[in-house]
Design an enzyme around this catalytic site. Structure first.
Site, PDB file in Angstrom:
ATOM      1  N   CYS A  31       0.802  -1.222   0.000  1.00  0.00           N
ATOM      2  CA  CYS A  31       0.000   0.000   0.000  1.00  0.00           C
ATOM      3  C   CYS A  31       0.840   1.281   0.000  1.00  0.00           C
ATOM      4  O   CYS A  31       0.370   2.329  -0.435  1.00  0.00           O
ATOM      5  CB  CYS A  31      -0.934   0.004   1.202  1.00  0.00           C
ATOM      6  N   HIS A  75      -4.378   6.421   0.001  1.00  0.00           N
ATOM      7  CA  HIS A  75      -4.553   5.009  -0.342  1.00  0.00           C
ATOM      8  C   HIS A  75      -6.013   4.649  -0.130  1.00  0.00           C
ATOM      9  O   HIS A  75      -6.610   4.983   0.899  1.00  0.00           O
ATOM     10  CB  HIS A  75      -3.638   4.153   0.531  1.00  0.00           C
ATOM     11  N   ASN A 127     -10.049  -1.964  -2.839  1.00  0.00           N
ATOM     12  CA  ASN A 127      -8.715  -1.658  -2.339  1.00  0.00           C
ATOM     13  C   ASN A 127      -7.710  -2.378  -3.241  1.00  0.00           C
ATOM     14  O   ASN A 127      -7.595  -3.600  -3.192  1.00  0.00           O
ATOM     15  CB  ASN A 127      -8.589  -2.131  -0.889  1.00  0.00           C
TER      16      ASN A 127
END
Length: 369
Positions: free
Chosen positions: A120, A266, A296
């Protein structure tokens, strides 16, 4: 606190790619129940994800984005002096996937290429790494590629993971230039949280553990080869350490939230982004959100959010962007930079697979030899 500042380097292009395969969150109602699905959508904001095909990898998406970018910018391949690929979804245990991408893109031998093994936070770490290389070398143009196929590690019976993660990739062109705003960043790590987001099996530490499935306290089914996340610990980290570092960045750079046009976080989940906006006392409308469509996606989520928000825009303006990547590691970073919206391109879709790289049998391997 590792703080970086780079002069006379700019992002001159961003492209992002996702798989064509869309999975609506509501498609899981039969599996997990309507009440659970509605609660999941309300808490995360995720209404759909994109899932890669079998044998389709993170590098396929990064490659598609890079080809799109090089074509749009009319860049000669021999001009690229470095290729950095950020991923936790490599094609192989070895070699580094950057070398596979180097071959596919037809880059010169006079090009440094390597992977950054981060998830991430890979985009912010990658920007910093590429800029550091360029600032201290004769490299005038470089590619930062990021990509993930996180969905492949989610157990289909794990309601906490299978609906959360999507796949995709992105490409960024960085160039040396004159009279441009600096690129600034802060990078941080908390290795005590290395187990907070982990796929325990398959690495050199645990090559061949049991694939026996088990149910966690919430009834989610998984095995050691699947992704595991300590949700409470990760949530606490994202709403405490990340906003704190964003504020540290503002102090260090002597800027305020009013100095930035866009805050690109993010894409973990909508509630976390809302909490960060609240702690920064900033309008949520300035935070691009694309996780409702893509989920995600880990490493590419920041450039994907930029392409989703600005890629179709007809406006041409310089925008000042504050971004933060955070998650697996635990690893996080903050970066501030300026980019022209004309250099941010629409999200593309691809089903392309690098079939040459598929090695399912000894015959496949020997044929490659």
């Amino acid at each position: 606190m590792p703080y970086f500042q780079f002069q006379n380097i700019k992002i001159s292009g961003i492209s992002a790619a996702v798989p064509r395969g869309e999975v609506k969150t509501d498609e899981y109602i039969e599996r997990f129940g309507e009440e659970h699905i509605n609660k999941f959508k309300e808490g995360t904001g995720i209404c759909a994800t994109r899932k890669s095909r079998e044998h389709q990898t993170a590098s396929d998406f990064a490659y598609a984005a890079a080809e799109d970018l090089l074509h749009r910018k009319q860049i000669k391949r021999e001009e690229i002096g470095a290729l950095i690929f950020g991923t936790l979804s490599p094609d192989y245990r070895r070699p580094t996937t950057a070398c596979v991408l180097h071959k596919r893109l037809g880059l010169s031998k006079n090009c440094a290429a390597f992977d950054i093994s981060l998830g991430c936070s890979a985009f912010v770490y990658g920007i910093t790494t590429v800029c550091a290389m360029m600032q201290n070398s004769d490299i005038d143009k470089a590619l930062l590629l990021v990509g993930e196929t996180v969905s492949k590690l989610a157990n289909p019976r794990d309601s906490s993971m299978v609906m959360l993660f999507g796949d995709g990739g992105a490409a960024v062109l960085l160039e040396k230039t004159e009279r441009t705003a600096p690129i600034q960043s802060i990078l941080k790590t908390d290795g005590t949280g290395y187990q907070a987001i982990i796929a325990p099996a398959g690495g050199m530490r645990n090559l061949h553990p049991s694939d026996e499935e088990y149910a966690d306290e919430d009834g989610n089914i998984r095995n050691l080869y699947n992704s595991h996340m300590q949700g409470d610990n990760v949530f606490s980290f994202t709403i405490s350490d990340v906003p704190r570092t964003l504020k540290e960045f503002l102090v260090k750079t002597e800027t305020t939230v009013e100095d930035y046009d866009s805050f690109v976080m993010h894409q973990a989940n909508r509630f976390i982004i809302q909490m960060i906006a609240k702690k920064l006392k900033t309008d949520l409308a300035k935070f691009p959100i694309c996780l409702d469509k893509y989920g995600n996606t880990s490493a590419p989520s920041i450039p994907l959010a930029l392409c989703d928000r600005y890629g179709e825009s007809q406006d041409e303006e310089n925008i000042r962007v504050l971004m933060s990547g955070f998650g697996v590691g635990l690893s996080w970073g903050v970066c501030g930079l300026t980019i022209n919206t004309k250099d941010i391109y629409p999200v593309i879709e691809t089903d392309e697979i690098f079939t040459e790289g598929i090695i399912n049998s000894l015959d496949d391997f020997l044929r490659e030899e």
